[in-house]
Design a protein around this motif. Structure first.
Motif, PDB file in Angstrom:
ATOM      1  N   PHE A  16      -2.016  -4.237  -5.853  1.00  0.00           N
ATOM      2  CA  PHE A  16      -2.027  -4.443  -4.415  1.00  0.00           C
ATOM      3  C   PHE A  16      -3.198  -4.784  -3.977  1.00  0.00           C
ATOM      4  N   SER A  17      -4.219  -5.202  -4.900  1.00  0.00           N
ATOM      5  CA  SER A  17      -5.571  -5.467  -4.149  1.00  0.00           C
ATOM      6  C   SER A  17      -5.704  -6.704  -3.602  1.00  0.00           C
ATOM      7  N   SER A  18      -6.597  -6.816  -2.954  1.00  0.00           N
ATOM      8  CA  SER A  18      -6.897  -7.973  -1.977  1.00  0.00           C
ATOM      9  C   SER A  18      -7.035  -9.452  -2.809  1.00  0.00           C
ATOM     10  N   PRO A  19      -6.313 -10.363  -2.347  1.00  0.00           N
ATOM     11  CA  PRO A  19      -6.246 -11.497  -3.296  1.00  0.00           C
ATOM     12  C   PRO A  19      -7.572 -12.079  -3.411  1.00  0.00           C
ATOM     13  N   ARG A  20      -8.512 -11.747  -2.713  1.00  0.00           N
ATOM     14  CA  ARG A  20      -9.881 -12.387  -2.596  1.00  0.00           C
ATOM     15  C   ARG A  20     -10.729 -12.046  -3.787  1.00  0.00           C
ATOM     16  N   GLU A 221      16.392  -0.048  15.023  1.00  0.00           N
ATOM     17  CA  GLU A 221      17.402  -1.378  15.029  1.00  0.00           C
ATOM     18  C   GLU A 221      16.708  -2.609  14.370  1.00  0.00           C
ATOM     19  N   GLU A 222      15.437  -2.949  15.135  1.00  0.00           N
ATOM     20  CA  GLU A 222      14.650  -4.002  14.329  1.00  0.00           C
ATOM     21  C   GLU A 222      13.575  -3.390  13.302  1.00  0.00           C
ATOM     22  N   CYS A 223      14.211  -2.881  12.219  1.00  0.00           N
ATOM     23  CA  CYS A 223      13.135  -2.115  11.430  1.00  0.00           C
ATOM     24  C   CYS A 223      12.527  -3.429  10.456  1.00  0.00           C
ATOM     25  N   SER A 224      11.282  -3.301  10.630  1.00  0.00           N
ATOM     26  CA  SER A 224      10.208  -4.255   9.898  1.00  0.00           C
ATOM     27  C   SER A 224      10.172  -4.254   8.482  1.00  0.00           C
ATOM     28  N   VAL A 225      10.865  -3.353   7.809  1.00  0.00           N
ATOM     29  CA  VAL A 225      10.702  -3.077   6.282  1.00  0.00           C
ATOM     30  C   VAL A 225      12.540  -2.697   5.865  1.00  0.00           C
ATOM     31  N   ASP A 226      12.338  -3.389   4.813  1.00  0.00           N
ATOM     32  CA  ASP A 226      13.820  -3.335   4.049  1.00  0.00           C
ATOM     33  C   ASP A 226      14.071  -1.873   3.923  1.00  0.00           C
ATOM     34  N   SER A 233       7.686   3.341   0.691  1.00  0.00           N
ATOM     35  CA  SER A 233       6.660   2.530   1.475  1.00  0.00           C
ATOM     36  C   SER A 233       5.958   3.094   2.356  1.00  0.00           C
ATOM     37  N   PHE A 234       4.743   2.322   2.397  1.00  0.00           N
ATOM     38  CA  PHE A 234       3.775   2.697   3.439  1.00  0.00           C
ATOM     39  C   PHE A 234       3.459   1.776   4.516  1.00  0.00           C
ATOM     40  N   LYS A 235       3.351   2.203   5.696  1.00  0.00           N
ATOM     41  CA  LYS A 235       3.042   1.203   7.039  1.00  0.00           C
ATOM     42  C   LYS A 235       1.707   0.481   6.475  1.00  0.00           C
ATOM     43  N   GLN A 236       1.846  -1.059   6.700  1.00  0.00           N
ATOM     44  CA  GLN A 236       0.989  -1.689   6.361  1.00  0.00           C
ATOM     45  C   GLN A 236       0.325  -2.510   7.829  1.00  0.00           C
ATOM     46  N   GLY A 237      -0.864  -2.913   7.848  1.00  0.00           N
ATOM     47  CA  GLY A 237      -1.545  -3.344   8.839  1.00  0.00           C
ATOM     48  C   GLY A 237      -2.708  -4.071   8.526  1.00  0.00           C
ATOM     49  N   PHE A 238      -2.918  -5.390   8.286  1.00  0.00           N
ATOM     50  CA  PHE A 238      -4.013  -5.954   7.645  1.00  0.00           C
ATOM     51  C   PHE A 238      -5.074  -6.491   8.687  1.00  0.00           C
ATOM     52  N   PRO A 239      -6.374  -6.406   8.465  1.00  0.00           N
ATOM     53  CA  PRO A 239      -7.393  -7.020   9.277  1.00  0.00           C
ATOM     54  C   PRO A 239      -6.953  -8.558   9.813  1.00  0.00           C
ATOM     55  N   PRO A 240      -7.272  -8.611  10.990  1.00  0.00           N
ATOM     56  CA  PRO A 240      -7.186  -9.877  11.530  1.00  0.00           C
ATOM     57  C   PRO A 240      -7.893 -10.756  10.968  1.00  0.00           C
ATOM     58  N   GLY A 241      -7.480 -12.151  10.467  1.00  0.00           N
ATOM     59  CA  GLY A 241      -8.107 -13.146   9.860  1.00  0.00           C
ATOM     60  C   GLY A 241      -7.985 -13.160   8.363  1.00  0.00           C
ATOM     61  N   PHE A 248       0.313 -12.792  -2.891  1.00  0.00           N
ATOM     62  CA  PHE A 248      -0.178 -11.541  -2.445  1.00  0.00           C
ATOM     63  C   PHE A 248       0.989 -10.624  -1.835  1.00  0.00           C
ATOM     64  N   LYS A 249       1.587 -11.535  -0.997  1.00  0.00           N
ATOM     65  CA  LYS A 249       2.787 -10.654  -0.265  1.00  0.00           C
ATOM     66  C   LYS A 249       3.843 -10.331  -1.357  1.00  0.00           C
ATOM     67  N   ALA A 250       4.396 -10.907  -2.375  1.00  0.00           N
ATOM     68  CA  ALA A 250       5.107 -10.538  -3.502  1.00  0.00           C
ATOM     69  C   ALA A 250       4.512  -9.338  -4.228  1.00  0.00           C
ATOM     70  N   LYS A 251       3.213  -9.115  -4.414  1.00  0.00           N
ATOM     71  CA  LYS A 251       2.775  -8.101  -4.989  1.00  0.00           C
ATOM     72  C   LYS A 251       3.048  -6.732  -3.983  1.00  0.00           C
ATOM     73  N   VAL A 252       2.717  -7.128  -2.626  1.00  0.00           N
ATOM     74  CA  VAL A 252       2.841  -6.036  -1.833  1.00  0.00           C
ATOM     75  C   VAL A 252       4.131  -5.435  -1.677  1.00  0.00           C
ATOM     76  N   LYS A 253       5.227  -6.539  -1.566  1.00  0.00           N
ATOM     77  CA  LYS A 253       6.554  -6.045  -1.933  1.00  0.00           C
ATOM     78  C   LYS A 253       7.150  -5.351  -2.845  1.00  0.00           C
ATOM     79  N   GLU A 254       6.600  -5.657  -4.376  1.00  0.00           N
ATOM     80  CA  GLU A 254       6.510  -5.225  -5.437  1.00  0.00           C
ATOM     81  C   GLU A 254       5.733  -3.528  -5.395  1.00  0.00           C
ATOM     82  N   TRP A 255       4.899  -3.531  -4.751  1.00  0.00           N
ATOM     83  CA  TRP A 255       4.325  -2.072  -4.766  1.00  0.00           C
ATOM     84  C   TRP A 255       4.900  -1.238  -3.829  1.00  0.00           C
ATOM     85  N   GLN A 256       5.424  -1.749  -2.772  1.00  0.00           N
ATOM     86  CA  GLN A 256       6.069  -0.976  -1.943  1.00  0.00           C
ATOM     87  C   GLN A 256       7.214  -0.238  -2.257  1.00  0.00           C
ATOM     88  N   ARG A 257       7.953  -0.985  -3.371  1.00  0.00           N
ATOM     89  CA  ARG A 257       9.258  -0.469  -3.930  1.00  0.00           C
ATOM     90  C   ARG A 257       8.966   0.541  -4.959  1.00  0.00           C
TER      91      ARG A 257
END
Length: 391
Positions: A16-20, A221-226, A233-241, A248-257
């Motif tokens: 789940f680490s930073s892609p950079r 009703e408009e749940c942002s997570v499956d 899962s944990f709530k995620q909110g990444f730094p702007p920019g 990376f998104k795929a790894k986040v999804k796998e880690w959340q599950r």
């Protein structure tokens, strides 16, 4: 990045680490993190607030009435408090908090708190006193996360302010609740441990803070997570920019599950060194530090302070790297020569989403810090300039 041992297992440990991330040292990793201007601006004020609080504590500890200490005494501690330009320069920067005057008997400059600063201190003390039951619950939760249900007393002293404990918590909380807490002597001289005797009456409280978010998300009703992912899962909110690629998104999804052992659940056995074992170890560590931050008054703490609990919580990873590996949950700031970590989900626009009374009192002091020298009338400035010449 975990320890040297875990570097070999990096594909699992850093799922789940930073892609950079391409650096190898912690210093380089810290420098390469995605910055968040809102938290950086907040921490710029906090670093001066911490110095203000250090001086405030010195003043309040004096025996004089009203409390005051000599400018010379504060100057001798300038290096320890990190007053790079000297005590007098720093104190004059915050005239809404500190009042410098010539002592009539000692015939030397002294420093006292202004009426506004004293009132804020009283409000904070009253808020802490009224929230003692909540402070006891926080302490029970912290001890419940320990593998042995005990912690070094010196570690608690490191974070007593962050947990909203009164400065006499040994007497007002520990001694007055012998059925819940006790002190145990350690093997070394002057070493004591705080032990959790019985947490049965707090059993219903031993629910991680993240469960509140999961429950809220599940009912939306408009749940942002499956909903099938919400259990772990944990709530995620990444730094702007911050760039979030497909990989990376795929790894986040796998880690959340990925399932993990919660901070208040018993660890029946040590995790093996397989890919899944390392991932479970890391996610449990994330759950523990997430809960620790949730229990603090301001949802933030110095990394060095939380490191004192690492062994007792059964965390085998470097906590600083853990925060860096999860930029959607934590924000690491290096302002003020210390590394401090914020719980991202608890803040919006630099303020707590759900403030408490202790936080609100401290925020007022932060407001005076931000005010600096603004708001002074002309006559006050003339008097203060005359005082400067006499100091």
């Amino acid at each position: 990045m975990a320890t040297q041992f875990f570097k070999k297992l990096r594909p699992a440990a850093a799922l789940f680490s930073s892609p950079r991330r391409t650096k190898t040292t912690t210093a380089q990793y810290v420098a390469s993190r995605a910055r968040d201007p809102t938290f950086e601006k907040l921490m710029e004020r906090y670093k001066n607030l911490l110095r203000v609080i250090s001086i405030q504590d010195l003043i309040l500890a004096s025996n004089s009435s009203p409390p005051a200490v000599s400018l010379d005494f504060i100057s001798r501690l300038s290096q320890r408090i990190h007053l790079n330009r000297g005590a007098a320069v720093f104190l004059r920067r915050y005239p809404h908090i500190f009042h410098i005057f010539n002592h009539p008997d000692k015939l030397q400059p002294f420093c006292a708190l202004t009426p506004a600063a004293l009132q804020i201190f009283r409000h904070e003390s009253e808020a802490i006193e009224k929230s003692l039951p909540l402070a006891i619950t926080r302490l029970v939760k912290i001890l419940s996360m320990s593998l042995t249900k005990k912690l070094p007393l010196r570690a608690i002293f490191k974070v007593w302010r962050e947990l909203g404990l009164p400065d006499d918590f040994e007497e007002s909380i520990i001694s007055r609740n012998p059925e819940v807490f006790s002190l145990e002597d350690g093997n070394e001289i002057n070493t004591h441990y705080l032990v959790l005797n019985d947490s049965d009456e707090f059993r219903d409280c031993l629910v991680p803070a993240v469960e509140n978010w999961r429950m809220t998300e599940c009912c939306r009703e408009e749940c942002s997570v499956d909903r099938t992912e919400l259990q772990y899962s944990f709530k995620q909110g990444f730094p702007p920019g911050m760039r979030l690629g497909k990989n990376f998104k795929a790894k986040v999804k796998e880690w959340q599950r990925f399932p993990y052992i919660g901070p208040y659940e018993e660890m029946t056995a040590k995790e093996n060194r397989s890919k899944n074992g390392v991932m479970r170890m890391e996610k449990r560590a994330v759950g523990v530090v997430h809960e620790f931050l949730s229990l603090t008054v301001e949802k933030m703490v110095e990394v060095e302070k939380i490191s004192h609990f690492r062994q007792w919580f059964g965390i085998e990873l470097n906590v600083r790297d853990l925060f860096l590996d999860h930029p959607g949950m934590f924000y690491l700031s290096t302002k003020g020569k210390v590394h401090s970590v914020f719980l991202r989900e608890a803040y919006t626009r630099g303020c707590l989403i759900a403030p408490n009374s202790v936080y609100e009192a401290r925020r007022k002091l932060l407001g005076l810090v931000a005010l600096g020298r603004r708001g002074l009338d002309r006559s006050w400035s003339v008097d203060e300039n005359e005082e400067k010449r006499n100091v």
